[in-house]
Design an enzyme around this catalytic site. Structure first.
Site, short mmCIF file in Angstrom:
data_model
loop_
_atom_site.label_atom_id
_atom_site.label_comp_id
_atom_site.label_asym_id
_atom_site.label_seq_id
_atom_site.Cartn_x
_atom_site.Cartn_y
_atom_site.Cartn_z
N GLU A 1 -3.11 8.18 -3.39
CA GLU A 1 -3.72 7.81 -4.68
C GLU A 1 -5.02 8.57 -4.91
OE1 GLU A 1 -4.20 3.62 -5.33
OE2 GLU A 1 -2.19 3.17 -4.66
N HIS B 1 -1.79 1.15 -10.05
CA HIS B 1 -2.37 0.16 -9.13
C HIS B 1 -2.97 -1.02 -9.90
CE1 HIS B 1 -3.91 -0.17 -4.76
NE2 HIS B 1 -3.83 -1.38 -5.30
N ARG C 1 0.87 -1.17 0.00
CA ARG C 1 0.00 0.00 0.00
C ARG C 1 0.91 1.22 0.00
NH1 ARG C 1 -3.71 -2.54 -1.61
NH2 ARG C 1 -5.78 -2.82 -0.67
#
Length: 316
Positions: free
Chosen positions: A263, A281, A234
């Site tokens: 993000e 991603h 992450r």
């Protein structure tokens, strides 16, 4: 029939299957749910199926709650305050297992792209700047036989280790918060020790308060000057500002990133550097993988709705 809110549309096969078990509502957007939407979902539906980035922080659980649980789509659940959810009487689940191989494959993609300067080379060709082969053109890092350091040796970390060892003859060292015996891999005492030993460092830890910025100025400083950092965990496990400094100063050789601290914001400094590979991603972005994740989330949601213990509860 119980009601279900799906945060963002899943593959068609999963949406059709969900409709056989629930009165389904699906939001008509690809953006995550904000706090007000999360509160409304908890008040208005029996089960909620959240996705990455939905704002189920502690403040989401302070109002009226009808929902029995959150059947999260994804193995990561750092967008959900699990303690607050449990305190409010909700069950939280995730989808481990289904994402393992796909995420490990993405790690290998980033390792190879970063080491062999593939993104930089493709940009050169597309821009019409390639003048032809020569012996010292775009020399990168030879991956075979190097040392990979894996931060977090859960399912995904082990899958990366197997690929690196069996496919590329790499030595594997790792850090894990608990002692773990992994054939062909050596556990080291600290993250910094792994960083110092490895040519390529891969973060594969779960995102939580303990692992936030586990890659920081201190651990980045322990890396070798030619070494590459790869993050498929992450975004907030890496201190992005410290990473930018390390890259700009030549303290480390490069980075391959599939996730980011804020993000979808990717800092201009990262986008400007040729020695950084940036993916949007893509970790589990294959149809069959997303369908597997969807089926796991559905089975969790059905169990929650029926008052049964779900297959994949999250503790905390």
């Amino acid at each position: 029939m119980k009601t279900l809110l799906v945060s963002r549309a899943l593959p068609d096969s999963i949406m059709s299957a969900l409709a056989n078990h629930f009165d389904v509502t699906c939001r008509d957007t690809t953006q995550p749910m904000d706090l007000d939407e999360c509160r409304a979902a908890l008040a208005g539906y029996d089960v909620v199926l959240p996705t990455l980035g939905d704002a189920f922080g502690p403040d989401a659980f302070t109002g009226e709650i009808r929902a029995m649980g959150l059947a999260n789509f994804g193995v990561g659940f750092n967008h959900i305050d699990v303690g607050a959810a449990h305190a409010a009487g909700l069950i939280v689940t995730n989808t481990p297992g289904a994402v393992t191989d796909a995420t490990a494959d993405t790690a290998m993609t980033l390792i190879l792209m970063s080491a062999r300067r593939a993104g930089e080379g493709e940009r050169m060709v597309r821009a019409g700047d390639w003048t032809g082969w020569h012996p010292v053109q775009m020399l990168g890092l030879h991956v075979s036989g190097k040392t990979v350091g894996i931060i977090g040796m859960g399912r995904i970390g082990q899958a990366i280790a197997r690929r690196c060892a069996a496919g590329f003859g790499m030595k594997v060292v790792f850090w894990n918060r608990s002692a773990k015996t992994i054939d062909g891999a050596e556990q080291l005492d600290s993250v910094a020790d792994v960083c110092a030993a490895a040519d390529i460092v891969v973060t594969a830890v779960a995102a939580n308060a303990e692992t936030k910025h586990i890659m920081n100025a201190r651990t980045l400083a322990a890396m070798q000057a030619h070494a590459i950092l790869v993050n498929i965990a992450r975004g907030d496990v890496v201190d992005e500002a410290a990473l930018i400094t390390a890259l700009q100063s030549g303290q480390i050789g490069g980075a391959g990133l599939d996730v980011y601290e804020r993000e979808p914001l990717v800092p201009d400094a990262l986008r400007a550097m040729e020695n950084v590979v940036l993916l949007p991603h893509l970790g589990t972005a294959a149809l069959e993988v997303r369908e597997d994740m969807g089926r796991m989330a559905m089975e969790n949601a059905i169990a929650i709705a029926e008052g049964r213990t779900p297959p994949n509860p999250v503790s905390g």
